[in-house]
Scaffold this motif. Structure first.
Motif, PDB file in Angstrom:
ATOM      1  N   GLU A   1      34.199  44.445 -24.566  1.00 12.39           N
ATOM      2  CA  GLU A   1      34.074  45.782 -24.832  1.00 12.39           C
ATOM      3  C   GLU A   1      32.714  46.313 -25.032  1.00 12.39           C
ATOM      4  N   ALA A   2      32.015  47.277 -24.020  1.00 16.64           N
ATOM      5  CA  ALA A   2      30.582  47.676 -24.328  1.00 16.64           C
ATOM      6  C   ALA A   2      30.437  49.125 -24.707  1.00 16.64           C
ATOM      7  N   PRO A   3      30.181  49.481 -25.842  1.00 18.15           N
ATOM      8  CA  PRO A   3      29.901  50.874 -25.934  1.00 18.15           C
ATOM      9  C   PRO A   3      28.999  51.449 -25.347  1.00 18.15           C
ATOM     10  N   GLY A   4      28.038  51.100 -24.409  1.00 16.13           N
ATOM     11  CA  GLY A   4      27.122  51.851 -23.744  1.00 16.13           C
ATOM     12  C   GLY A   4      26.887  51.046 -22.444  1.00 16.13           C
ATOM     13  N   GLY A   5      25.958  51.612 -21.793  1.00 14.43           N
ATOM     14  CA  GLY A   5      25.587  51.303 -20.316  1.00 14.43           C
ATOM     15  C   GLY A   5      24.778  49.732 -20.644  1.00 14.43           C
ATOM     16  N   THR A   6      23.726  49.910 -21.469  1.00 15.34           N
ATOM     17  CA  THR A   6      22.912  48.571 -21.661  1.00 15.34           C
ATOM     18  C   THR A   6      23.764  47.431 -22.060  1.00 15.34           C
ATOM     19  N   GLU A   7      24.693  47.805 -23.004  1.00 14.07           N
ATOM     20  CA  GLU A   7      25.669  46.462 -23.255  1.00 14.07           C
ATOM     21  C   GLU A   7      26.319  46.224 -22.177  1.00 14.07           C
ATOM     22  N   ALA A   8      26.789  47.030 -21.368  1.00 11.69           N
ATOM     23  CA  ALA A   8      27.624  46.566 -20.237  1.00 11.69           C
ATOM     24  C   ALA A   8      26.930  45.862 -19.273  1.00 11.69           C
ATOM     25  N   VAL A   9      25.650  46.123 -18.846  1.00  6.43           N
ATOM     26  CA  VAL A   9      24.661  45.346 -17.976  1.00  6.43           C
ATOM     27  C   VAL A   9      24.672  43.773 -18.644  1.00  6.43           C
ATOM     28  N   ARG A  10      24.398  43.635 -19.933  1.00  9.09           N
ATOM     29  CA  ARG A  10      24.147  42.413 -20.494  1.00  9.09           C
ATOM     30  C   ARG A  10      25.453  41.609 -20.664  1.00  9.09           C
ATOM     31  N   MET A  11      26.495  42.078 -21.082  1.00  6.65           N
ATOM     32  CA  MET A  11      27.738  41.547 -21.107  1.00  6.65           C
ATOM     33  C   MET A  11      28.287  41.100 -19.850  1.00  6.65           C
ATOM     34  N   THR A  12      28.012  41.811 -18.670  1.00 12.28           N
ATOM     35  CA  THR A  12      28.550  41.540 -17.354  1.00 12.28           C
ATOM     36  C   THR A  12      27.659  40.209 -16.973  1.00 12.28           C
ATOM     37  N   ALA A  13      26.509  40.092 -17.371  1.00  9.41           N
ATOM     38  CA  ALA A  13      25.706  39.101 -16.941  1.00  9.41           C
ATOM     39  C   ALA A  13      25.975  37.831 -17.805  1.00  9.41           C
ATOM     40  N   GLU A  14      26.693  37.949 -18.971  1.00  8.72           N
ATOM     41  CA  GLU A  14      26.929  36.855 -19.663  1.00  8.72           C
ATOM     42  C   GLU A  14      28.563  36.434 -19.242  1.00  8.72           C
ATOM     43  N   LEU A  15      29.253  37.363 -19.128  1.00  7.39           N
ATOM     44  CA  LEU A  15      30.891  37.063 -18.981  1.00  7.39           C
ATOM     45  C   LEU A  15      31.432  37.110 -17.440  1.00  7.39           C
TER      46      LEU A  15
END
Length: 224
Positions: free
Chosen positions: A32-46
């Motif tokens: 779960e990403a609370p914002g766009g920056t986290e979404a981009v980072r977590m997508t790259a990781e997961l």
């Protein structure tokens, strides 16, 4: 198993999505990403199959996050979630490379079927709604200074298409379904599906929605 990442700044919204996803045997919530920056980072990781992307988030919004995810070349597909079915942000999201959009008050089964469709490479937005969306916003949302589209016959994305494929891309842009194309052009529906697949491959379109946008960009179809 379809893996899903939720990107939304509202904790209660994320909770609702989480509960829905956890009730499905064929889906797994990976983050779960609370914002766009986290979404981009977590997508790259997961590397999730699908990101459920909210639009209005503090900091990096869902449109720019979508653009960065798509530009990275990751196999992840983005499903934009918007408040209104003709929200200008939805169009911007599709332009950024999202594979479709749904309204946040969609029925649970509609959201689940949308996730499955996107994960399998299909588009979520129905052709008729895609046409309505693009007709409404195609002229309004051209970025300042953006050059006009080249004539269709000269655009390099279309040069490898056969006359039949160009014809089918045009009617896809007009909102015709595969069944309508088959009936009106006197083709077998399986033949239409084959043509559509070749059109997507030749033009580099991720899915049917991107093919519709291409038809507008190259002036094969003009907003009404």
């Amino acid at each position: 198993m379809t893996t899903v990442l939720i990107a939304d700044d509202q904790p209660l919204q994320r909770l609702g999505f989480r509960m829905l996803l956890e009730s499905q045997d064929d889906m797994t919530l990976v983050g779960e990403a609370p914002g766009g920056t986290e979404a981009v980072r977590m997508t790259a990781e997961l590397h999730p199959d699908v990101v459920l992307m909210d639009v209005r988030m503090p900091g990096l919004d869902g449109i720019e996050a979508t653009r960065r995810i798509v530009a990275s070349g990751d196999r992840t597909r983005v499903l934009i979630l918007t408040t209104f079915d003709l929200d200008e942000y939805a169009y911007a999201g599709l332009r950024a490379g999202a594979s479709g959009f749904l309204v946040k008050d969609a029925l649970p089964e509609e959201l689940l079927s949308g996730i499955r469709a996107v994960a399998s490479g299909d588009a979520v937005v129905a052709p008729s709604l895609t046409r309505r969306l693009l007709d409404t916003y195609a002229k309004r949302l051209v970025a300042p200074g953006e050059p006009a589209a080249e004539p269709a016959l000269q655009d390099p994305r279309l040069t490898s298409l056969t006359d039949r494929e160009r014809e089918i891309l045009t009617v896809i842009g007009k909102g015709w379904t595969n069944a309508e194309i088959a009936a009106r052009l006197h083709l077998a529906e399986s033949t239409v599906k084959t043509h559509v697949g070749r059109i997507l491959a030749k033009t580099g379109s991720r899915d049917r929605i991107q093919a519709v946008i291409l038809a507008y960009d190259t002036k094969l179809v003009e907003p009404s």
